[in-house]
Design a protein around this motif. Structure first.
Motif, PDB file in Angstrom:
ATOM      1  N   VAL A   8       0.853  -1.193   0.000  1.00 28.10           N
ATOM      2  CA  VAL A   8       0.000   0.000   0.000  1.00 28.10           C
ATOM      3  C   VAL A   8       0.889   1.244   0.000  1.00 28.10           C
ATOM      4  O   VAL A   8       1.235   1.768   1.056  1.00 28.10           O
ATOM      5  CB  VAL A   8      -0.945   0.014   1.227  1.00 28.10           C
ATOM      6  CG1 VAL A   8      -1.870   1.217   1.178  1.00 28.10           C
ATOM      7  CG2 VAL A   8      -1.732  -1.275   1.302  1.00 28.10           C
ATOM      8  N   PRO A   9       1.270   1.724  -1.194  1.00 26.75           N
ATOM      9  CA  PRO A   9       2.113   2.920  -1.246  1.00 26.75           C
ATOM     10  C   PRO A   9       1.389   4.192  -0.838  1.00 26.75           C
ATOM     11  O   PRO A   9       1.986   5.103  -0.281  1.00 26.75           O
ATOM     12  CB  PRO A   9       2.522   3.011  -2.711  1.00 26.75           C
ATOM     13  CG  PRO A   9       2.175   1.691  -3.314  1.00 26.75           C
ATOM     14  CD  PRO A   9       1.081   1.112  -2.489  1.00 26.75           C
ATOM     15  N   ASN A  10       0.084   4.279  -1.125  1.00 25.95           N
ATOM     16  CA  ASN A  10      -0.713   5.464  -0.810  1.00 25.95           C
ATOM     17  C   ASN A  10      -2.028   5.007  -0.185  1.00 25.95           C
ATOM     18  O   ASN A  10      -2.625   4.038  -0.650  1.00 25.95           O
ATOM     19  CB  ASN A  10      -1.023   6.269  -2.073  1.00 25.95           C
ATOM     20  CG  ASN A  10       0.237   6.693  -2.792  1.00 25.95           C
ATOM     21  OD1 ASN A  10       1.052   7.415  -2.244  1.00 25.95           O
ATOM     22  ND2 ASN A  10       0.402   6.229  -4.025  1.00 25.95           N
ATOM     23  N   THR A  11      -2.477   5.703   0.821  1.00 26.42           N
ATOM     24  CA  THR A  11      -3.732   5.344   1.475  1.00 26.42           C
ATOM     25  C   THR A  11      -4.870   6.138   0.843  1.00 26.42           C
ATOM     26  O   THR A  11      -4.822   7.370   0.815  1.00 26.42           O
ATOM     27  CB  THR A  11      -3.661   5.644   2.978  1.00 26.42           C
ATOM     28  OG1 THR A  11      -2.549   4.934   3.524  1.00 26.42           O
ATOM     29  CG2 THR A  11      -4.936   5.222   3.685  1.00 26.42           C
ATOM     30  N   PRO A  12      -5.899   5.440   0.356  1.00 24.94           N
ATOM     31  CA  PRO A  12      -7.017   6.170  -0.250  1.00 24.94           C
ATOM     32  C   PRO A  12      -7.903   6.802   0.815  1.00 24.94           C
ATOM     33  O   PRO A  12      -7.950   6.338   1.955  1.00 24.94           O
ATOM     34  CB  PRO A  12      -7.784   5.072  -0.998  1.00 24.94           C
ATOM     35  CG  PRO A  12      -7.497   3.833  -0.223  1.00 24.94           C
ATOM     36  CD  PRO A  12      -6.082   3.996   0.300  1.00 24.94           C
ATOM     37  N   PRO A  13      -8.624   7.838   0.430  1.00 22.64           N
ATOM     38  CA  PRO A  13      -9.610   8.395   1.358  1.00 22.64           C
ATOM     39  C   PRO A  13     -10.688   7.353   1.645  1.00 22.64           C
ATOM     40  O   PRO A  13     -10.974   6.494   0.805  1.00 22.64           O
ATOM     41  CB  PRO A  13     -10.220   9.578   0.588  1.00 22.64           C
ATOM     42  CG  PRO A  13      -9.312   9.830  -0.564  1.00 22.64           C
ATOM     43  CD  PRO A  13      -8.573   8.563  -0.833  1.00 22.64           C
ATOM     44  N   ARG A  14     -11.277   7.422   2.825  1.00 23.19           N
ATOM     45  CA  ARG A  14     -12.344   6.472   3.194  1.00 23.19           C
ATOM     46  C   ARG A  14     -13.565   6.701   2.304  1.00 23.19           C
ATOM     47  O   ARG A  14     -13.818   7.812   1.845  1.00 23.19           O
ATOM     48  CB  ARG A  14     -12.724   6.670   4.656  1.00 23.19           C
ATOM     49  CG  ARG A  14     -11.561   6.318   5.594  1.00 23.19           C
ATOM     50  CD  ARG A  14     -11.943   6.021   7.009  1.00 23.19           C
ATOM     51  NE  ARG A  14     -13.134   5.249   7.244  1.00 23.19           N
ATOM     52  CZ  ARG A  14     -13.228   3.906   7.123  1.00 23.19           C
ATOM     53  NH1 ARG A  14     -12.200   3.213   6.728  1.00 23.19           N
ATOM     54  NH2 ARG A  14     -14.362   3.293   7.398  1.00 23.19           N
ATOM     55  N   ASP A  15     -14.278   5.613   2.065  1.00 22.57           N
ATOM     56  CA  ASP A  15     -15.537   5.646   1.332  1.00 22.57           C
ATOM     57  C   ASP A  15     -15.402   6.339  -0.027  1.00 22.57           C
ATOM     58  O   ASP A  15     -16.199   7.189  -0.397  1.00 22.57           O
ATOM     59  CB  ASP A  15     -16.627   6.323   2.176  1.00 22.57           C
ATOM     60  CG  ASP A  15     -18.012   6.082   1.592  1.00 22.57           C
ATOM     61  OD1 ASP A  15     -18.229   5.013   0.977  1.00 22.57           O
ATOM     62  OD2 ASP A  15     -18.863   6.972   1.727  1.00 22.57           O
ATOM     63  N   THR A  16     -14.346   5.951  -0.755  1.00 22.04           N
ATOM     64  CA  THR A  16     -14.078   6.497  -2.081  1.00 22.04           C
ATOM     65  C   THR A  16     -14.118   5.362  -3.101  1.00 22.04           C
ATOM     66  O   THR A  16     -13.659   4.258  -2.823  1.00 22.04           O
ATOM     67  CB  THR A  16     -12.672   7.143  -2.112  1.00 22.04           C
ATOM     68  OG1 THR A  16     -12.629   8.174  -1.136  1.00 22.04           O
ATOM     69  CG2 THR A  16     -12.335   7.704  -3.463  1.00 22.04           C
ATOM     70  N   GLU A  17     -14.639   5.657  -4.273  1.00 26.16           N
ATOM     71  CA  GLU A  17     -14.630   4.650  -5.338  1.00 26.16           C
ATOM     72  C   GLU A  17     -13.224   4.570  -5.931  1.00 26.16           C
ATOM     73  O   GLU A  17     -12.598   5.600  -6.199  1.00 26.16           O
ATOM     74  CB  GLU A  17     -15.632   5.031  -6.426  1.00 26.16           C
ATOM     75  CG  GLU A  17     -15.797   3.945  -7.470  1.00 26.16           C
ATOM     76  CD  GLU A  17     -16.927   4.249  -8.423  1.00 26.16           C
ATOM     77  OE1 GLU A  17     -18.033   3.741  -8.190  1.00 26.16           O
ATOM     78  OE2 GLU A  17     -16.692   4.995  -9.376  1.00 26.16           O
ATOM     79  N   VAL A  18     -12.722   3.338  -6.082  1.00 23.99           N
ATOM     80  CA  VAL A  18     -11.386   3.113  -6.628  1.00 23.99           C
ATOM     81  C   VAL A  18     -11.493   2.223  -7.859  1.00 23.99           C
ATOM     82  O   VAL A  18     -12.476   1.502  -8.046  1.00 23.99           O
ATOM     83  CB  VAL A  18     -10.445   2.480  -5.570  1.00 23.99           C
ATOM     84  CG1 VAL A  18     -10.189   3.452  -4.431  1.00 23.99           C
ATOM     85  CG2 VAL A  18     -10.996   1.159  -5.060  1.00 23.99           C
ATOM     86  N   HIS A  19     -10.464   2.270  -8.692  1.00 24.38           N
ATOM     87  CA  HIS A  19     -10.397   1.493  -9.933  1.00 24.38           C
ATOM     88  C   HIS A  19      -9.520   0.260  -9.686  1.00 24.38           C
ATOM     89  O   HIS A  19      -8.361   0.400  -9.295  1.00 24.38           O
ATOM     90  CB  HIS A  19      -9.801   2.365 -11.043  1.00 24.38           C
ATOM     91  CG  HIS A  19      -9.795   1.728 -12.379  1.00 24.38           C
ATOM     92  ND1 HIS A  19     -10.925   1.573 -13.138  1.00 24.38           N
ATOM     93  CD2 HIS A  19      -8.784   1.200 -13.101  1.00 24.38           C
ATOM     94  CE1 HIS A  19     -10.620   0.979 -14.274  1.00 24.38           C
ATOM     95  NE2 HIS A  19      -9.326   0.736 -14.272  1.00 24.38           N
ATOM     96  N   VAL A  20     -10.074  -0.912  -9.907  1.00 24.46           N
ATOM     97  CA  VAL A  20      -9.356  -2.166  -9.661  1.00 24.46           C
ATOM     98  C   VAL A  20      -8.966  -2.789 -11.001  1.00 24.46           C
ATOM     99  O   VAL A  20      -9.760  -2.789 -11.948  1.00 24.46           O
ATOM    100  CB  VAL A  20     -10.226  -3.159  -8.865  1.00 24.46           C
ATOM    101  CG1 VAL A  20      -9.451  -4.441  -8.572  1.00 24.46           C
ATOM    102  CG2 VAL A  20     -10.737  -2.517  -7.585  1.00 24.46           C
ATOM    103  N   PHE A  21      -7.761  -3.324 -11.052  1.00 21.62           N
ATOM    104  CA  PHE A  21      -7.256  -4.004 -12.245  1.00 21.62           C
ATOM    105  C   PHE A  21      -6.707  -5.362 -11.832  1.00 21.62           C
ATOM    106  O   PHE A  21      -5.939  -5.461 -10.878  1.00 21.62           O
ATOM    107  CB  PHE A  21      -6.138  -3.174 -12.887  1.00 21.62           C
ATOM    108  CG  PHE A  21      -5.501  -3.849 -14.058  1.00 21.62           C
ATOM    109  CD1 PHE A  21      -6.103  -3.827 -15.308  1.00 21.62           C
ATOM    110  CD2 PHE A  21      -4.300  -4.514 -13.911  1.00 21.62           C
ATOM    111  CE1 PHE A  21      -5.512  -4.464 -16.385  1.00 21.62           C
ATOM    112  CE2 PHE A  21      -3.696  -5.151 -14.988  1.00 21.62           C
ATOM    113  CZ  PHE A  21      -4.307  -5.126 -16.229  1.00 21.62           C
ATOM    114  N   ALA A  22      -7.099  -6.400 -12.555  1.00 25.03           N
ATOM    115  CA  ALA A  22      -6.551  -7.741 -12.321  1.00 25.03           C
ATOM    116  C   ALA A  22      -6.132  -8.327 -13.662  1.00 25.03           C
ATOM    117  O   ALA A  22      -6.757  -8.053 -14.697  1.00 25.03           O
ATOM    118  CB  ALA A  22      -7.584  -8.642 -11.652  1.00 25.03           C
TER     119      ALA A  22
END
Length: 126
Positions: A8-22
């Motif tokens: 985890v290089p950067n901590t996202p803000p709480r309750d934020t939509e994030v983009h996931v890639f697999a």
């Protein structure tokens, strides 16, 4: 190198939509698998330094010639910037002839659900 732990290089803000890639990669030969492994440290350093990354992990089964990635980004644009920059671009182009199969998927998730599980990635990958 069976699995690189969730980083985890950067901590996202709480309750934020994030983009996931697999992704799932399978090389044609063990030589291709070794080339994938040889390029991993430089790309992993790039991941850890990339703006907009909220987490990443890599699972490797080199003797089965199969590799999976799972990463979370601030946005699709942040992921695209990573793909085009640094060590990733040359590594991907250099491995292209070695690839037997590659699958990718993306989805949106809540930052509150991080870290994501491998089970979720496997369920979503074709």
């Amino acid at each position: 190198m069976p699995t690189l732990p969730w980083t985890v290089p950067n901590t996202p803000p709480r309750d934020t939509e994030v983009h996931v890639f697999a992704s799932r990669f399978e090389t044609r030969t063990l030589w291709g698998s070794l080339k994938f492994l040889a390029g991993t440290p430089a790309v992993w350093r790039q991941v850890r330094r990339s703006p907009g990354v909220y987490g990443a992990t890599l699972k490797a089964k080199p003797l089965k010639r199969t590799f999976w990635t799972l990463s979370v980004w601030e946005s699709k644009a942040a992921l695209q910037d990573f793909v085009r920059a640094g060590a990733h671009g040359p590594a991907a182009r250099g491995l292209a002839p070695q690839m037997r199969d590659a699958n990718f998927t993306t989805w949106q998730a809540s930052s509150d659900d991080l870290p994501l599980s491998w089970q979720e990635a496997f369920r979503r990958l074709p």
